[in-house]
Design a protein around this motif. Sequence first.
Motif, PDB file in Angstrom:
ATOM      1  N   UNK A 239       0.222  -5.310 115.526  1.00  0.00           N
ATOM      2  CA  UNK A 239       1.417  -5.217 116.374  1.00  0.00           C
ATOM      3  C   UNK A 239       1.575  -6.519 117.126  1.00  0.00           C
ATOM      4  N   UNK A 240       2.767  -6.706 117.701  1.00  0.00           N
ATOM      5  CA  UNK A 240       2.992  -7.868 118.559  1.00  0.00           C
ATOM      6  C   UNK A 240       3.796  -8.982 117.928  1.00  0.00           C
ATOM      7  N   UNK A 241       4.172  -8.842 116.672  1.00  0.00           N
ATOM      8  CA  UNK A 241       4.986  -9.874 116.060  1.00  0.00           C
ATOM      9  C   UNK A 241       6.381  -9.905 116.647  1.00  0.00           C
ATOM     10  N   UNK A 242       7.146 -10.942 116.292  1.00  0.00           N
ATOM     11  CA  UNK A 242       8.507 -11.050 116.789  1.00  0.00           C
ATOM     12  C   UNK A 242       9.062 -12.421 116.529  1.00  0.00           C
ATOM     13  N   UNK A 243      10.166 -12.709 117.190  1.00  0.00           N
ATOM     14  CA  UNK A 243      10.831 -14.000 117.049  1.00  0.00           C
ATOM     15  C   UNK A 243      10.708 -14.772 118.346  1.00  0.00           C
ATOM     16  N   UNK A 244      10.439 -16.058 118.228  1.00  0.00           N
ATOM     17  CA  UNK A 244      10.263 -16.897 119.400  1.00  0.00           C
ATOM     18  C   UNK A 244      10.714 -18.309 119.056  1.00  0.00           C
ATOM     19  N   UNK A 245      11.086 -19.058 120.061  1.00  0.00           N
ATOM     20  CA  UNK A 245      11.474 -20.440 119.837  1.00  0.00           C
ATOM     21  C   UNK A 245      10.241 -21.341 119.763  1.00  0.00           C
ATOM     22  N   UNK A 246      10.422 -22.473 119.151  1.00  0.00           N
ATOM     23  CA  UNK A 246       9.347 -23.454 119.032  1.00  0.00           C
ATOM     24  C   UNK A 246       8.786 -23.778 120.422  1.00  0.00           C
TER      25      UNK A 246
ATOM     26  N   UNK B   7       6.963 -21.644 122.065  1.00  0.00           N
ATOM     27  CA  UNK B   7       6.716 -20.376 122.727  1.00  0.00           C
ATOM     28  C   UNK B   7       5.381 -19.755 122.350  1.00  0.00           C
ATOM     29  N   UNK B   8       5.135 -18.551 122.863  1.00  0.00           N
ATOM     30  CA  UNK B   8       3.862 -17.858 122.657  1.00  0.00           C
ATOM     31  C   UNK B   8       4.088 -16.427 122.216  1.00  0.00           C
TER      32      UNK B   8
ATOM     33  N   UNK C  51     -14.851  -3.176 124.226  1.00  0.00           N
ATOM     34  CA  UNK C  51     -15.154  -1.975 123.456  1.00  0.00           C
ATOM     35  C   UNK C  51     -14.998  -2.158 121.961  1.00  0.00           C
ATOM     36  N   UNK C  52     -14.572  -3.359 121.532  1.00  0.00           N
ATOM     37  CA  UNK C  52     -14.362  -3.682 120.122  1.00  0.00           C
ATOM     38  C   UNK C  52     -13.427  -2.675 119.449  1.00  0.00           C
ATOM     39  N   UNK C  53     -12.392  -2.282 120.201  1.00  0.00           N
ATOM     40  CA  UNK C  53     -11.368  -1.425 119.608  1.00  0.00           C
ATOM     41  C   UNK C  53     -10.080  -2.183 119.330  1.00  0.00           C
ATOM     42  N   UNK C  54      -9.986  -3.399 119.841  1.00  0.00           N
ATOM     43  CA  UNK C  54      -8.778  -4.185 119.622  1.00  0.00           C
ATOM     44  C   UNK C  54      -9.148  -5.652 119.423  1.00  0.00           C
ATOM     45  N   UNK C  55      -8.531  -6.264 118.419  1.00  0.00           N
ATOM     46  CA  UNK C  55      -8.666  -7.693 118.204  1.00  0.00           C
ATOM     47  C   UNK C  55      -7.324  -8.336 118.522  1.00  0.00           C
ATOM     48  N   UNK C  56      -7.372  -9.517 119.103  1.00  0.00           N
ATOM     49  CA  UNK C  56      -6.154 -10.213 119.502  1.00  0.00           C
ATOM     50  C   UNK C  56      -6.071 -11.589 118.831  1.00  0.00           C
ATOM     51  N   UNK C  57      -4.840 -12.051 118.708  1.00  0.00           N
ATOM     52  CA  UNK C  57      -4.597 -13.440 118.344  1.00  0.00           C
ATOM     53  C   UNK C  57      -3.545 -13.963 119.311  1.00  0.00           C
ATOM     54  N   UNK C  58      -3.984 -14.759 120.259  1.00  0.00           N
ATOM     55  CA  UNK C  58      -3.065 -15.407 121.203  1.00  0.00           C
ATOM     56  C   UNK C  58      -2.570 -16.682 120.557  1.00  0.00           C
ATOM     57  N   UNK C  59      -1.263 -16.774 120.393  1.00  0.00           N
ATOM     58  CA  UNK C  59      -0.663 -17.924 119.719  1.00  0.00           C
ATOM     59  C   UNK C  59       0.214 -18.666 120.710  1.00  0.00           C
TER      60      UNK C  59
ATOM     61  N   UNK D 165       3.784 -22.470 119.563  1.00  0.00           N
ATOM     62  CA  UNK D 165       4.155 -22.100 118.201  1.00  0.00           C
ATOM     63  C   UNK D 165       5.126 -23.107 117.601  1.00  0.00           C
ATOM     64  N   UNK D 166       4.987 -23.285 116.289  1.00  0.00           N
ATOM     65  CA  UNK D 166       5.815 -24.224 115.538  1.00  0.00           C
ATOM     66  C   UNK D 166       6.551 -23.457 114.429  1.00  0.00           C
ATOM     67  N   UNK D 167       7.664 -23.986 113.950  1.00  0.00           N
ATOM     68  CA  UNK D 167       8.366 -23.310 112.851  1.00  0.00           C
ATOM     69  C   UNK D 167       7.470 -23.065 111.648  1.00  0.00           C
TER      70      UNK D 167
END
Length: 126
Positions: free
Chosen positions: A7-14, A16-17, A76-84, A87-89
């Motif tokens: 989850x957490x995807x979406x659209x963002x401008x160059x 952004x995070x 608790x090792x129930x969720x993994x994250x990717x903080x981006x 961001x680039x095109x």
Amino acid sequence: QAPPVESGGGSVQSGGSLRLSCTPSVSGYSFRAYCLGWFRQAPGKGREGVAHIDSDGGTKYADSVKGRFTISQDDGKTTMYLQMNSLKPEDTATYYCAAMKGWLLGDFCTGGENIWGQGTQVTVSS
């Protein structure tokens, strides 16, 4: 292990995070003893590894995202994250979470088979 869910995807401008999350699809499960990874696939291209984290917290990143992306897990090792960040095109892709009962060797998890999520779309506009 049931397939993980992103989850957490979406659209963002160059510049952004976004923060992606990956959780087990079955309540009560965790990612303990799993080696986890984020992969991405852009249209017309192959799937590439982005970042990996093992059960001891060791991490590896693709050169293209070093210094911009951070992979982590909750205590608790129930969720993994990717903080981006920054961001680039060229980061535009479908991002997949993968879980493996294995360990981190070199740049990737090894020792088992990846269990894949369905993916979440990330679109970065210029």
